[in-house]
Design an enzyme around this catalytic site. Structure first.
Site, PDB file in Angstrom:
ATOM      1  N   LYS A 118      20.027  39.115  47.365  1.00 45.40           N
ATOM      2  CA  LYS A 118      21.188  40.006  47.309  1.00 45.40           C
ATOM      3  C   LYS A 118      21.849  40.162  48.686  1.00 45.40           C
ATOM      4  O   LYS A 118      23.038  40.436  48.786  1.00 45.40           O
ATOM      5  CB  LYS A 118      20.781  41.389  46.802  1.00 45.40           C
ATOM      6  CG  LYS A 118      19.987  41.377  45.493  1.00 45.40           C
ATOM      7  CD  LYS A 118      20.867  41.546  44.309  1.00 45.40           C
ATOM      8  CE  LYS A 118      20.226  41.683  42.943  1.00 45.40           C
ATOM      9  NZ  LYS A 118      18.900  41.245  42.661  1.00 45.40           N
TER      10      LYS A 118
HETATM   11  C1  LIG Z   1      18.515  40.696  41.448  1.00 46.12           C
HETATM   12  C2  LIG Z   1      17.366  39.789  41.441  1.00 46.12           C
HETATM   13  C3  LIG Z   1      17.203  38.822  40.435  1.00 46.12           C
HETATM   14  C4  LIG Z   1      18.156  38.712  39.273  1.00 46.12           C
HETATM   15  O1  LIG Z   1      19.434  38.270  39.674  1.00 46.12           O
HETATM   16  P1  LIG Z   1      20.677  38.441  38.698  1.00 46.12           P
HETATM   17  O2  LIG Z   1      21.870  38.068  39.482  1.00 46.12           O
HETATM   18  O3  LIG Z   1      20.683  39.886  38.298  1.00 46.12           O
HETATM   19  O4  LIG Z   1      20.432  37.550  37.521  1.00 46.12           O
HETATM   20  C5  LIG Z   1      16.138  37.947  40.534  1.00 46.12           C
HETATM   21  N1  LIG Z   1      15.248  38.040  41.546  1.00 46.12           N
HETATM   22  C6  LIG Z   1      15.373  38.963  42.511  1.00 46.12           C
HETATM   23  C7  LIG Z   1      14.350  39.016  43.590  1.00 46.12           C
HETATM   24  C8  LIG Z   1      16.432  39.861  42.504  1.00 46.12           C
HETATM   25  O5  LIG Z   1      16.555  40.762  43.474  1.00 46.12           O
END
Ligand SMILES: *Cc1c(COP(=O)(O)O)cnc(C)c1O
Length: 470
Positions: A118
């Site tokens: 993120k």
């Molecule tokens: C947010 C997240 C996901 C999922 O990603 P999306 O974009 O919501 O599909 C997977 N792994 C981690 C570690 C995350 O922080």
């Protein structure tokens, strides 16, 4: 060079105004309840994509992002924002790629300040918001729901920005201690966290309800940083190009496997494909919240209860960004999307026709792994290659192995979190307790500020009104 006209954005439900990039950034959810998408996809030729081999991550980001932002940012402004965004990563290359053998590659997206992918989008959003708000002379109030990682990434990116108040809702007791502490130990006046007594879907519903209350939304100038925000998806497109170029694209096709929750990350892969990157296969990895896996095999979606798992960032039943894919699959018919999603809301069920399922399954596959399978894979992979996987990434690896179609094309697996973000699960699975990187070493002795609220919209609203302060 991209020569399109300045890109505008349309809502997936067809009823909201067409907007420019800066407005889409600030608006988040469209006023008709839909999500914004570019009116048409920028497209790059094979020659152009080939010419990007050898660019740094930042230079590549500039090429990929330019067409999306050209109505809002000059080349110079975009360049500055990108440089700032990727200056807080612990790897010089921003996104290193590790080889697991057998033409399987881990795209390490977790070298940012909060140890999850993120950061790649959120670190970009911080200076981007700053630039746009300063230029417009505006302030905003960001309200976001998090299953753990979005919240910490948003807080880290926005903590010292004087034109932004940030409220983050997370499900009380359902995020890891590292995730919680990354959110509750930041004590700047513009950051506020809410531990909601409910699930992530409850948090997401509360945020949607705040946005659908137009009076409240306008009064406080609400804005979103969830993956419904198109600007985040654009920033995520870059690493698909980055990994694919390193692995031989555009001269050979590439497959990606993505541990998936809200469908934002993998949708960026879909976008990269629409932009000309030869992605032949996208594999969705799910934990026991497997609504997407069932959707891609049957065309049916049926909500069930959210299960708490060792991959909490994927403990989601309603994947908001799937709406963007549905919009594409239904030839951008906003009325149709409105219709099927309101039916889904009312009945908890959705079913699409066989020909549409067939079209989607040419590109997408889904695979599901429960906690015990995930732990087994973490342990086995550590023994086999010495690579310590976090539980989310482990699901990506398992999904890649189960669904791989062509052994002759590279399989890139998105490594979405550092194992130290989920130390208990990783230790339990492998016997190894992953250590936090230096900048987070004192996380467990930092003072926390936890605000528990009932899952009640009025309580949430009054909390926000009391705390808004700049
Ligand atoms: C947010 C997240 C996901 C999922 O990603 P999306 O974009 O919501 O599909 C997977 N792994 C981690 C570690 C995350 O922080």
């Amino acid at each position: 060079m991209y020569r399109g006209t300045r890109l505008k954005y349309v809502s997936t439900r067809g009823q909201a105004p067409v907007l420019g990039f800066d407005e889409v950034l600030l608006t988040g959810l469209a006023r008709d309840g839909g999500l914004y998408l570019p009116k048409s996809w920028p497209h790059f030729s094979k020659t152009e994509i080939s010419s990007w081999r050898g660019l740094s991550y930042q230079e590549l980001a500039h090429q990929v992002l330019k067409p999306f932002v050209s109505d809002t940012l000059s080349n110079n402004a975009l360049k500055k924002i990108i440089i700032e965004a990727y200056s807080h990563f612990s790897s010089d290359t921003v996104v290193p790629i590790a080889n697991l053998g057998n033409d399987e590659w881990l795209v390490e997206l977790y070298h940012g300040p909060t140890l999850a992918f993120k950061d790649i989008a959120m670190q970009f959003l911080g200076p981007l918001f700053d630039h746009v708000l300063t230029k417009r002379g505006e302030r905003i109030c960001i309200v976001g729901a998090t299953s753990g990682d979005t919240g910490s990434a948003a807080i880290e990116a926005l903590k010292n920005r004087s034109n932004i108040n940030t409220f983050i809702l997370y499900p009380h007791g359902r995020v890891s201690e590292v995730q919680r502490r990354q959110m509750t130990t930041v004590h700047t006046a513009n950051i506020h966290t809410i531990a909601l007594q409910g699930t992530f879907d409850d948090c997401q519903d509360a945020v949607k309800a705040l946005f659908n209350d137009h009076a409240f939304r306008d009064k406080h100038n609400l804005s979103a940083v969830n993956s419904i925000n198109w600007a985040r998806i654009t920033a995520q497109i870059t690493y698909y190009f980055w990994a694919a170029l390193k692995l031989g694209a555009p001269d050979r096709p590439i497959a990606f496997a993505v541990p998936t929750g809200n469908f934002g990350n993998i949708f960026a892969g879909y976008a990269a494909r629409r932009m000309g990157l030869p992605i032949e296969h996208l594999v969705v990895g799910s934990n026991s919240n497997d609504i997407l896996t069932r959707f891609f095999s049957s065309g049916k979606m049926e909500i069930s209860d959210v299960h708490t798992t060792i991959s909490p960032s994927m403990d989601i039943q309603i994947s908001s960004n799937l709406e963007r894919l549905l919009f594409e699959l239904f030839n951008r018919d906003g009325n149709k999307i409105q219709e099927i999603l309101s039916e889904f809301r009312d009945t908890g069920r959705l079913e699409i026709t066989a020909n549409v399922v067939k079209e989607a399954s040419q590109l997408f596959d889904g695979a599901r792994f429960d906690d015990s399978e995930t732990k087994k894979l973490i342990g086995a992979e550590y023994k086999r290659s010495g690579y310590l996987l976090d539980p989310h990434t482990a699901i990506g690896v398992a999904a890649a192995r189960q669904k791989r179609r062509h052994s002759s094309s590279p399989m890139a697996i998105l490594a979405t979190a550092h194992p130290a973000k989920f130390p208990d699960a990783v230790e339990n699975a492998s016997g190894i307790r992953p250590e936090l990187p230096t900048h987070l070493k004192d996380l467990f002795i930092r003072k926390e500020n936890i605000n528990v609220l009932k899952n009640n919209l009025n309580e949430i609203k009054s909390f926000i009104e009391q705390r808004i302060n700049i």
